[in-house]
Scaffold this active site. Structure first.
Site, PDB file in Angstrom:
ATOM      1  N   SER A   1      -9.422  -4.398  31.533  1.00 58.05           N
ATOM      2  CA  SER A   1     -10.283  -4.163  30.378  1.00 58.05           C
ATOM      3  C   SER A   1      -9.798  -2.981  29.551  1.00 58.05           C
ATOM      4  CB  SER A   1     -11.704  -3.820  30.839  1.00 58.05           C
ATOM      5  OG  SER A   1     -12.282  -4.916  31.475  1.00 58.05           O
TER       6      SER A   1
ATOM      7  N   HIS B   1     -10.257  -8.147  26.765  1.00 52.72           N
ATOM      8  CA  HIS B   1      -9.023  -8.711  27.321  1.00 52.72           C
ATOM      9  C   HIS B   1      -8.286  -9.466  26.220  1.00 52.72           C
ATOM     10  CE1 HIS B   1      -9.558  -8.096  31.759  1.00 52.72           C
ATOM     11  NE2 HIS B   1     -10.734  -7.754  31.294  1.00 52.72           N
TER      12      HIS B   1
ATOM     13  N   HIS C   1     -11.989 -13.532  35.852  1.00 52.61           N
ATOM     14  CA  HIS C   1     -12.691 -12.935  36.985  1.00 52.61           C
ATOM     15  C   HIS C   1     -13.471 -14.010  37.735  1.00 52.61           C
ATOM     16  CE1 HIS C   1     -12.235  -9.902  33.840  1.00 52.61           C
ATOM     17  NE2 HIS C   1     -12.170  -9.006  34.798  1.00 52.61           N
TER      18      HIS C   1
ATOM     19  N   TYR D   1     -16.448 -13.874  38.519  1.00 57.25           N
ATOM     20  CA  TYR D   1     -17.815 -14.020  37.985  1.00 57.25           C
ATOM     21  C   TYR D   1     -17.883 -14.900  36.747  1.00 57.25           C
ATOM     22  CZ  TYR D   1     -16.414 -10.228  34.782  1.00 57.25           C
ATOM     23  OH  TYR D   1     -15.755  -9.460  33.854  1.00 57.25           O
ATOM     24  N   GLU D   2     -16.732 -15.225  36.158  1.00 57.34           N
ATOM     25  CA  GLU D   2     -16.765 -16.086  34.966  1.00 57.34           C
ATOM     26  C   GLU D   2     -16.982 -17.553  35.331  1.00 57.34           C
ATOM     27  OE1 GLU D   2     -13.671 -15.087  31.902  1.00 57.34           O
ATOM     28  OE2 GLU D   2     -13.129 -13.649  33.458  1.00 57.34           O
TER      29      GLU D   2
ATOM     30  N   ALA E   1     -10.135  -1.552  35.192  1.00 57.29           N
ATOM     31  CA  ALA E   1     -11.078  -0.463  34.945  1.00 57.29           C
ATOM     32  C   ALA E   1     -11.992  -0.384  36.156  1.00 57.29           C
ATOM     33  CB  ALA E   1     -11.888  -0.757  33.688  1.00 57.29           C
TER      34      ALA E   1
ATOM     35  N   MET F   1     -14.516  -5.124  39.572  1.00 52.68           N
ATOM     36  CA  MET F   1     -14.847  -6.550  39.697  1.00 52.68           C
ATOM     37  C   MET F   1     -13.613  -7.457  39.661  1.00 52.68           C
ATOM     38  SD  MET F   1     -18.091  -6.617  37.108  1.00 52.68           S
ATOM     39  CE  MET F   1     -19.292  -5.279  37.079  1.00 52.68           C
ATOM     40  N   SER F   2     -12.458  -6.908  39.976  1.00 52.57           N
ATOM     41  CA  SER F   2     -11.238  -7.731  39.844  1.00 52.57           C
ATOM     42  C   SER F   2     -10.214  -7.330  40.902  1.00 52.57           C
ATOM     43  CB  SER F   2     -10.649  -7.545  38.442  1.00 52.57           C
ATOM     44  OG  SER F   2     -10.140  -6.230  38.296  1.00 52.57           O
TER      45      SER F   2
ATOM     46  N   ASN G   1     -15.932   5.427  34.481  1.00 56.38           N
ATOM     47  CA  ASN G   1     -17.274   5.994  34.713  1.00 56.38           C
ATOM     48  C   ASN G   1     -17.399   6.418  36.169  1.00 56.38           C
ATOM     49  OD1 ASN G   1     -17.308   2.824  34.873  1.00 56.38           O
ATOM     50  ND2 ASN G   1     -18.928   3.511  36.271  1.00 56.38           N
TER      51      ASN G   1
ATOM     52  N   HIS H   1     -20.712  -2.474  29.916  1.00 53.92           N
ATOM     53  CA  HIS H   1     -19.377  -2.994  29.592  1.00 53.92           C
ATOM     54  C   HIS H   1     -18.858  -2.328  28.311  1.00 53.92           C
ATOM     55  CE1 HIS H   1     -15.970  -5.624  29.708  1.00 53.92           C
ATOM     56  NE2 HIS H   1     -16.276  -6.219  28.568  1.00 53.92           N
TER      57      HIS H   1
HETATM   58  N1  HPA Z   1     -18.474  -1.021  38.669  1.00 57.65           N
HETATM   59  C1  HPA Z   1     -17.805  -2.189  38.647  1.00 57.65           C
HETATM   60  N2  HPA Z   1     -16.835  -2.439  37.796  1.00 57.65           N
HETATM   61  C2  HPA Z   1     -16.507  -1.480  36.916  1.00 57.65           C
HETATM   62  C3  HPA Z   1     -17.166  -0.244  36.891  1.00 57.65           C
HETATM   63  C4  HPA Z   1     -18.204  -0.004  37.821  1.00 57.65           C
HETATM   64  O1  HPA Z   1     -18.827   1.072  37.860  1.00 57.65           O
HETATM   65  N3  HPA Z   1     -16.588   0.493  35.900  1.00 57.65           N
HETATM   66  C5  HPA Z   1     -15.617  -0.289  35.357  1.00 57.65           C
HETATM   67  N4  HPA Z   1     -15.565  -1.477  35.962  1.00 57.65           N
END
Ligand code: HPA
Length: 270
Positions: A29, A59, A81, A83-84, A111, A206-207, A230, A242
């Site tokens: 991302s 993306h 991903h 989740y998609e 990310a 998540m990847s 974050n 996001h």
């Molecule tokens: N959690 C899951 N996926 C992420 C996060 C998070 O805090 N930050 C960026 N991708």
């Protein structure tokens, strides 16, 4: 290797030439701009039948093959991903195509949310190992014995050393850590973060994990770097979204690009 992957590799060679890429790159991302740095041929995923839709904003769903710092690379600008689609093996075909083209190494970026105050937003984390917190596996249903993939040193020690050296040469902090895969697409609860942290993870995303499992299945050497966007849920006052991920990813992206460029320049020694 599926027939489809061989056919797609032939199609890619027709457009981009026969020279095999040495390295495959998956961009996470907010990192899609790196694909533009490659001097080469760009093919939309929509022109590659069977490639995933990769519809997550931030993306760039293109395969770009060409030169970056003197190395032939194949960049997957967008990832699909789990989740998609609910499919853990959503990236299998793109990875098979990289393998069929001749790539031996896969560098992944993503990310992630950090658990560690010493790896704050804007910093990078070199993935040393992972925890599959999703309970899913992209090789479920694979009928051959090759599905029993060893995951020791899934993140190749020599590649990690080379990336750490590249970061140090660039004067960029690159801490090693354990990445936990959480399926998403909802973010984690603070209780889930406390749980994964207790289990030994340093960051969450998540990847990447399903792709590394698939890549090891295909015999690709892997290395992966997270851009920390974050602090994970419950570890800071900042709201997680996001939008925030996309806004923060460029903070680390410049550093990541410098590390990858230097790594590629020094690559023959790896
Ligand atoms: N959690 C899951 N996926 C992420 C996060 C998070 O805090 N930050 C960026 N991708």
């Amino acid at each position: 290797m599926s027939r489809n992957a061989e056919d797609l590799a032939a199609l890619v060679r027709e457009r981009a030439g026969d020279a095999p890429p040495k390295v495959g790159l998956i961009l996470g991302s907010g990192l899609g701009h790196l694909a533009e740095a490659v001097n080469g041929v760009s093919i939309d995923y929509t022109d590659l039948p069977g490639f995933p839709h990769a519809g997550v904003s931030g993306h760039n769903p293109k395969l770009v093959i060409g030169d970056l710092e003197g190395q032939r690379v194949a960049v997957l600008g967008g990832r699909a991903h789990y989740y998609e689609s609910g499919r853990g093996d959503a990236m299998r075909l793109p990875l098979e195509v990289l393998k069929a083209l001749g790539a031996g190494t896969l560098l992944l970026t993503n990310a992630a949310g950090s658990f560690r105050p010493d790896i704050p937003p804007g910093d990078l984390m070199l993935i040393a190992d992972h925890i599959n917190f999703s309970g899913l596996n992209p090789l479920i249903g694979e009928p051959t014995d090759a599905r029993f993939v060893p995951m020791m040193d899934a993140y190749d020690p020599a590649l990690r050393t080379a990336l750490l050296q590249a970061a140090s040469d660039e004067g960029i902090a690159l801490a090693g850590g354990v990445y936990a895969w959480y399926s998403g697409p909802s973010f984690e609860t603070p209780a889930e973060i406390r749980a994964i942290r207790t289990l030994g993870a340093d960051a969450v995303g998540m990847s990447t994990v399903p792709e590394v499992i698939l890549a090891r299945f295909l015999g690709l050497r892997c290395a992966a770097i997270s851009t920390i966007t974050n602090m994970a849920a419950g570890l800071s006052e900042e709201a997680i979204s996001h939008e925030h991920t996309k806004a923060m990813a460029p903070l680390g992206a410049g550093k990541l690009e410098r590390i990858l460029r230097r790594f590629l320049r020094e690559m023959p020694q790896v």
